[in-house]
Design an enzyme around this catalytic site. Sequence first.
Site: not given
Ligand code: GLU
Length: 423
Positions: A111
């Site tokens: 993240k």
């Molecule tokens: N930000 C989204 C989540 O928390 C998508 C993450 C992604 O598609 O890599 O799942």
Amino acid sequence: MTRVTVKNELNVYESAEARFEAAAQKLGLENGLYRYLKYPDKEITVYIPVGMDDGRLEVFVGYRVQHSLVRGPGKGGIRYAPDVSLDEIRALAAWMTWKCAVVNIPFGGAKGGIICDPAKLSQGELERITRRYTAELMDWLGPERDVPAPDLGTNEQVMAWVMDTYSMHMRRTTTAVVTGKPLDLGGSRGRREATGRGCMIVCDRALARLGLKREGCRVIVQGFGNVGSMAALLMHQAGYRIVGVADVHGGLYNEKGFEIPALIDWVHIKRKPLPEFPGGGEKMSPQEILFQPCDILLPAAVENQLTSQNAHRVQARILCEGANGPTTAPADEILEEKGVFVIPDILANAGGVTVSYFEWVQDRQGFFWRESEVNERLQDVMEHAFDEVVRYSETHKVNNRIAAYMLGIDRVAYALKLRGIYA
Ligand code: GLU
């Protein structure tokens, strides 16, 4: 009852850790593996110098945490918000590891985030922040290393800038370095709706288990960004009755249900405040909406909405977590005592990352699928994951959240055992 303990209820990292600990204990995870999976692989902090429109030089703080790369490249969004912290990004990165394992896609968890307020930045400033952040992370990103995506405060345009910056450095167009891109730059059909669609699929599954029907089933959606508005729209079209909606400006409740396409037009096209929607309804705060009468409560905004202080007020039969971390660890126990059927975030909102995986596959194949193909495959993945989580919860006699963690941890631990530790 699965008991968890935390010192600071509102620290999401502690909440994530407490659930990890409870699940690891239930699994009988051996000590070494426990320690390995508890800490992230890498935490990168970058200081991003940016020339602002007024000529000032500003420095923004950004992070990328790679929690685990055991099952594949890192995967997870980039968040732009004023209250981003390293602890929050750490928790979100770990959640991505478990989420990708729950839906069984070949990614680890990561993240990113930048402390900034995108609402107060011009497009030019946003672009410069994004490009410099990407450039600073060049050594760690890549289709086989770590693949970002949108999250709170970022969108398709931001992903296009990440893709372009990475590609300029690599001297070749590399679309698979990031997902959630615009369709014309290697994005996938169905990605924009994917998280909301995934929420609907697991709600359908939960209704079937509880012997309830879609028609007339009352839903409250907190948050009207990508996840909330898409979940509301798709569920409205499928026959659910959306009786409560909210965004940061406030909430509206109407027992008769809202005309969601008109509300989307009001908020996203006309750019008017949600609480002023002419479709009517009783006005209240975005928090109060959570405690109104409904069958399904779908928080799709930010963390720490349901806590030990207020979870007893939830009236829903089903909680479907579109957001990451909307429920604190102590609130889990209250919901369990009340008999609420919880579809935890790492399952409920996994539709987004699942279609991100499809996007990455399509980019690497150079061959793009029909929307119906994307949706069909998404449905398969979500239904299967839902059934496995429920099976785990029944076999191990734990709530759905701990069951989802157990399933995720078990898969990662198994891959880790097969790979072994490189020394
Ligand atoms: N930000 C989204 C989540 O928390 C998508 C993450 C992604 O598609 O890599 O799942």
